[in-house]
Design an enzyme around this catalytic site. Structure first.
Site, PDB file in Angstrom:
ATOM      1  N   ALA A  47       0.794  -1.235   0.000  1.00 12.78           N
ATOM      2  CA  ALA A  47       0.000   0.000   0.000  1.00 12.78           C
ATOM      3  C   ALA A  47       0.834   1.296   0.000  1.00 12.78           C
ATOM      4  CB  ALA A  47      -0.976  -0.037   1.172  1.00 12.78           C
ATOM      5  N   ASP A 236      -3.824  -2.545   3.981  1.00  5.52           N
ATOM      6  CA  ASP A 236      -4.046  -1.808   2.731  1.00  5.52           C
ATOM      7  C   ASP A 236      -5.079  -0.710   2.889  1.00  5.52           C
ATOM      8  OD1 ASP A 236      -2.871  -4.499   1.806  1.00  5.52           O
ATOM      9  OD2 ASP A 236      -2.692  -3.118   0.108  1.00  5.52           O
ATOM     10  N   ASN A 246      -6.281  -6.431   4.425  1.00  4.21           N
ATOM     11  CA  ASN A 246      -4.878  -6.788   4.162  1.00  4.21           C
ATOM     12  C   ASN A 246      -4.875  -8.045   3.294  1.00  4.21           C
ATOM     13  OD1 ASN A 246      -2.037  -6.209   4.562  1.00  4.21           O
ATOM     14  ND2 ASN A 246      -1.937  -8.054   5.806  1.00  4.21           N
TER      15      ASN A 246
END
Ligand code: MRU
Length: 345
Positions: A47, A236, A246
């Site tokens: 990310a 994320d 995630n």
């Protein structure tokens, strides 16, 4: 440590993460579309690294615009950002990076186009530096939660390669090691794309931090046998109630950690928070190509035509999370108030 992403004159250089650890090859992006393509194809991933790369991409896009007025410049910039903003849906850092660059452009409208382009270049470099600083801050907050002698389980790669440097979850692990704690890492291989096996193991070996690779289906075994003291993963996107998106498989690890009374920590910078969402239910889950499931290293391992599903992320509900480590401090339940408070710091 090799730089994940770097803004050199007129180019964004990335280490190609699809080729690591077997080859160290760099990809040079010369246009905003090259950056969008590198994000789509996982040359760069994770990310925060996606957010930093996107900001650099916006600067490349700005450089290529020939316009005399701010209005024409800005509308072309918006147009150029469209494809980039659709390159990957789950990590909120992508939209965050693009929006921050667009905001700076709007705020600098009186500068004139050449100065405006310079300003955007500088902003992209600042975003990169700030990400490293955020990871170092997260590391020093997070390492206080790691006891000397711990075995830490992690999933996917939330390391230097997933950020501008140092890492989020691996930043906490690095900071614990730098503080002189004797630690060991169990790295889940992270099917289907194997970020754990390929990237986390490589990063930690480069840093001489003891790491043992396990397949994803082994983590319950190690937890049950008291061989995991703590779990640390990245994120994320984090909704305002603390639900975390995630890498697929994170939810399963969190459930097992709760079952065995093992603390489960999420490390992520403030730029990964999406306080506009009330819960993780609203986070879009990326579906990637089925080839990532049917093949390993471009070699098919399933029967031709096998039916597969491929969600790339899952949501871990906040009640499975012991704490969220950010660059502004550590948030605990109830996350709706604790996360908001950290953003106001
Ligand atoms: O699909 P990826 O490799 O981009 O997924 C990465 C993850 O899920 C990471 O854990 C997350 O982005 C945090 S990275 C600091």
């Amino acid at each position: 440590m090799i730089k994940t992403v770097e803004y050199l004159d007129g180019k964004v250089r990335m280490i190609d993460q699809t080729r690591l650890p077997l080859e160290k090859v760099f990809v040079d992006c010369e246009t905003i579309d090259d950056v969008a393509n590198a994000i789509k194809t996982m040359v760069v991933r994770g990310a925060p690294a996606i957010g930093v790369s996107a900001a650099m991409g916006v600067s490349l896009g700005a450089e290529s615009i020939q316009a005399d007025s701010f209005e024409t410049f800005y509308s072309e910039l918006e147009e150029k950002c469209l494809d980039l903003s659709k390159s990957r849906p789950t990590a909120v850092n992508l939209a965050w990076g693009i929006e921050r660059m667009k905001r700076v452009a709007r705020e600098s409208k009186l500068l004139g186009i050449p100065e405006l382009k310079k300003k955007l270049r500088q902003e992209a470099l600042d975003i990169c530096e700030e990400d490293i600083a955020a990871n170092m801050a997260m590391g020093s907050f997070g390492q206080t939660l790691i006891n000397d002698g711990s075995t830490i389980l992690t999933h996917c790669n939330a390391g230097a390669l997933a950020t501008a440097g140092f890492g989020t979850a691996l930043g906490v692990i690095r900071a614990a090691a730098n503080a002189g704690k004797k630690i060991e890492v169990l790295a889940n291989e992270t099917r289907p794309f194997l970020q754990g096996a390929r990237l986390t193991v490589w990063e930690l070996m480069e840093d001489n931090i003891p790491v043992k690779l396990i397949t994803d289906n082994m983590s319950g075994f190690f937890m049950k046998n008291n061989q995991v003291d703590v779990v640390v993963v990245g994120a994320d996107r984090i909704a305002s109630n603390g639900d975390v998106a995630n890498k697929i498989g994170t939810y399963m690890v969190a459930v097992m950690a709760q079952k065995h009374g093992i603390p489960f920590y999420v490390a992520a910078p403030i730029s990964t928070l999406d306080l506009s969402l009330s819960s993780g239910e609203e986070i879009p889950i990326e579906q990637r190509s089925e080839n990532e499931v049917t093949c390993i290293n471009n070699k098919r391992i399933t029967p031709e035509g096998a039916n597969v599903a491929h969600p790339a992320f899952d949501i871990t509900p906040n009640d499975l999370i012991t704490a969220i480590i950010t660059d502004k401090g550590i948030a605990k339940s109830p996350y709706t108030t604790s996360l908001k408070k950290l953003t106001e710091k």
